[in-house]
Scaffold this active site. Structure first.
Site, PDB file in Angstrom:
ATOM      1  N   ASP A  19      10.553   1.563  -1.588  1.00 16.18           N
ATOM      2  CA  ASP A  19      10.350   0.147  -1.867  1.00 16.18           C
ATOM      3  C   ASP A  19       9.913   0.070  -3.329  1.00 16.18           C
ATOM      4  O   ASP A  19       9.348   1.032  -3.854  1.00 16.18           O
ATOM      5  CB  ASP A  19       9.257  -0.399  -0.938  1.00 16.18           C
ATOM      6  CG  ASP A  19       8.849  -1.811  -1.297  1.00 16.18           C
ATOM      7  OD1 ASP A  19       9.755  -2.654  -1.417  1.00 16.18           O
ATOM      8  OD2 ASP A  19       7.650  -2.061  -1.469  1.00 16.18           O
ATOM      9  N   ASP A  48       4.637   0.349   0.988  1.00 17.54           N
ATOM     10  CA  ASP A  48       3.195   0.095   0.961  1.00 17.54           C
ATOM     11  C   ASP A  48       2.621  -0.097   2.359  1.00 17.54           C
ATOM     12  O   ASP A  48       1.422  -0.258   2.523  1.00 17.54           O
ATOM     13  CB  ASP A  48       2.849  -1.099   0.062  1.00 17.54           C
ATOM     14  CG  ASP A  48       3.528  -2.388   0.505  1.00 17.54           C
ATOM     15  OD1 ASP A  48       4.004  -2.451   1.652  1.00 17.54           O
ATOM     16  OD2 ASP A  48       3.580  -3.332  -0.291  1.00 17.54           O
ATOM     17  N   ASP A  55       6.684  -3.424   4.994  1.00 23.33           N
ATOM     18  CA  ASP A  55       7.823  -2.540   5.240  1.00 23.33           C
ATOM     19  C   ASP A  55       7.772  -1.829   6.593  1.00 23.33           C
ATOM     20  O   ASP A  55       8.448  -0.824   6.782  1.00 23.33           O
ATOM     21  CB  ASP A  55       7.896  -1.483   4.127  1.00 23.33           C
ATOM     22  CG  ASP A  55       8.080  -2.115   2.758  1.00 23.33           C
ATOM     23  OD1 ASP A  55       8.981  -2.944   2.615  1.00 23.33           O
ATOM     24  OD2 ASP A  55       7.310  -1.780   1.847  1.00 23.33           O
TER      25      ASP A  55
END
Length: 626
Positions: free
Chosen positions: A316, A515, A519
């Site tokens: 990410d 994180d 996600d």
């Protein structure tokens, strides 16, 4: 060394001395038996008792049964010295095992030091020492210098430095002041802090980490499950093999019962699977412990096994590769003679006053820094959020629109894109375009080097997924040297991209690094989910398989390095133990190995495998191939 281990060491020494005396005494017959029975009883009574107790409970085929059968059998065939020696060396091996397991547990037990014993609760101006479980959300606690922070909260008064080493593996302290978040498990190094509690103890960071560590051993790797199943069938098989070896040759060849029984006893001693049963779980346990000391929490041996096979890493962007802290990087008035940079920024900040979006906060922060003034809310008459577009506000009687290009198209303003990379925020007054701001998110320091370290570890593909604009995503990917980038993605789109990458893979595993807050779907879909920056993030601890207790991307390469070293050591132990045992089992069956060689095949191999497993505890924070 524990009290129990010290007692065992004393028994070994006393038994060893008495064994040596029995060897030197010129006794024969009953006196010789009595002389050897004394050291045998001292060193082996607990093994015999465990064997009897386990048989009574229906657990016949274990190492205690094998040792009891082999040593009692040795006494029965007149091999008194060998019977004592086998038991003596077996207990030496057990002592080594206990010490090795203790060392492994200590590495994880260091994490247990983060558990707070008490909290200083402030009530009506008085300080009361209470159990952390008794503190409620909203209560004020006082943390003195040298004390552990008992619960998660926000500093309301005081400044200090916090030692976070037990959580992150980092030696540098973290400075905190009023308004900063603090998490349980840190140690207050200097000043006095008054902290407003934001989570009950059961939901605090320290409680979740302790639960994670305590349950990590329950998730076994394939190699551990293989050894468990192997021992379940292997031990009865070798006992049956030993009985057949003692009975069939004398019947077929005629006579020689003592010789063949002796060979069967040697066969039993050799066959004891201690080296495998002990060293393989110990290897994974040591690897998990070594990783925890470096601030990397692996939830079980199975995840360590998967991590060792990763060849694709998907990231990410925001909060993982970048800081996730937006700031105004450039201000471009359309006509500076009619609107200066300060005036453009002021209008944008006033329009965004009531928004809590990170981009809005960055504009307001930039206004305070550049103009040195606070926003006068009396100038703002009306504010309207335009979903997915921006903000429309009435400031000083004029309509000000602040937002993206869609908002500019909607109001008919003559806007244009910016040549700088970042998120462009356009500003129009009474439908007239007056300029734009560029908001950027900074790349974390050390990320480029960390990605190079992953490549050195054998990672073939690095991919970035982001909801940001395509230009922003491609700029960051190019800067960092990523192999692939997919931008303008919604959370569901990220899952679809991971599905595609998984379908493309010919071999190896896919890791997703995020994180842990936004996600969770992708973390759970990947072969292994790695959460970054779990300091205070419940979602990170719960959703991921591996948790990095700080924001350092380089810890991913270190985690892979530790897992591969652990798997390599485990495989070495399996091959070594099975190889040596297989060879000496064949020699023993053909009468070419005596009881001393049998002792080496059992105790010697176990000690060597255990010492090899202890290498997993040592973590060298170097990058590159092992």
């Amino acid at each position: 060394m524990t009290k129990k281990q010290k007692k065992m060491l004393a028994r070994i020494l006393v038994s060893g001395v008495l064994f040596a005396i029995a060897e030197l005494l010129p006794f024969e017959g009953v006196l010789k038996l009595a002389a050897f029975l004394i050291p045998y009883g001292i060193i082996g009574w607990d093994v015999l008792w465990k064997a009897v107790r386990n048989i009574r409970n229906g657990q016949i085929f274990d190492e205690n049964f094998l040792m009891a059968l082999a040593t009692v059998g040795a006494f029965g065939t007149g091999e008194f010295a060998e019977g004592v020696a086998v038991m003596l060396f077996y207990q030496v091996g057990e002592l080594f095992q206990g010490y090795a397991v203790g060392r492994s547990r200590q590495s994880i037990a260091s994490l247990m030091d983060i558990r707070p014993d008490y909290a200083n609760l402030e009530r009506a101006g008085e300080i009361e020492e209470v159990d952390p479980d008794e503190v409620a959300i909203g209560d004020i606690i006082v943390v003195k210098a040298g004390e552990k922070v008992p619960l998660d909260g926000v500093v309301v008064e005081g400044t200090s430095s916090l030692d976070t080493a037990a959580l992150t593996g980092e030696s540098l302290p973290r400075d905190v002041k009023a308004g900063d978040d603090v998490i349980s498990g840190c140690i207050n190094q200097s000043g006095l802090l008054r902290v407003k509690v934001t989570k009950e103890f059961g939901e605090s960071t320290v409680a979740k980490i302790l639960d994670l560590v305590e349950n990590s051993s329950s998730k076994k790797a394939k190699a551990e499950n293989f050894i468990t199943k192997f021992a379940r069938y292997y031990t009865p098989a070798v006992v049956i093999g030993a009985v057949l070896l003692a009975v069939i040759p004398p019947i077929v060849l005629g006579g020689g019962w003592t010789n063949w029984i002796h060979r069967a006893l040697i066969f039993l001693v050799i066959s004891c699977p201690c080296a495998l049963v002990i060293s393989v779980p110990l290897g994974f346990f040591g690897g998990i412990g070594g990783a925890s000391r470096a601030g990397i929490l692996v939830k079980g041996g199975n995840y360590m096994e998967v991590l060792a096979g990763v060849d694709t890493v998907v990231f990410d962007k925001t909060g993982t590769l970048t800081k996730g802290v937006f700031r105004v990087t450039s201000i471009h008035p359309e006509h500076e003679e009619s609107c200066t940079k300060e005036q453009l920024l002021e209008l944008a900040a006033y329009a965004e006053q009531y928004s809590n979006h990170p981009i809005s906060r960055s504009i307001k922060d930039a206004y305070r820094e550049m103009c040195g003034a606070e926003i006068d809310r009396s100038r703002i008459e009306q504010v309207e959020e335009v979903s997915g577009h921006g903000v429309r506000a009435t400031i000083d009687g004029r309509t000000v629109c602040v937002g993206n290009d869609k908002l500019m198209k909607e109001i008919g303003a003559d806007w244009h894109p910016c040549h700088n990379t970042g998120t462009t925020i356009h500003v129009a007054v009474e439908g007239v375009y007056i300029g734009h701001l560029v908001i950027s998110d900074e790349v974390k320091p050390g990320v480029k080097e960390a990605l190079a370290a992953l490549k050195a570890q054998g990672v073939k593909k690095t991919v970035m997924l982001t909801g940001d604009a395509k230009a922003v995503g491609e700029h960051v990917a190019k800067e960092l040297g990523l192999d692939e980038v997919h931008a303008e993605l919604l959370p569901g789109d990220k899952v679809n991209q991971v599905e595609k990458l998984l379908a493309e893979q010919n071999r190896g595993k896919l890791a997703f690094v995020g994180d842990g807050i936004n996600d969770a779907p992708v973390l759970s879909r990947a072969d292994i989910g790695i959460a970054m920056g779990a300091m205070g993030s419940d979602a990170a601890i719960e959703a991921a398989d591996v948790v990095l207790m700080d924001d350092k991307v380089e810890k991913i390469a270190l985690a892979m390095q530790i897992s591969r070293k652990t798997l390599r050591i485990v495989r070495q132990n399996i091959v070594f133990a099975l190889g040596v045992k297989g060879l000496i089992l064949i020699l023993g069956a053909f009468g070419m190995a005596n009881m001393w060689e049998a002792v080496f095949a059992d105790v010697g191999v176990a000690v060597i495998a255990i010492l090899n497993s202890m290498r997993t505890l040592k973590v060298k924070e170097k990058q590159g191939k092992e």
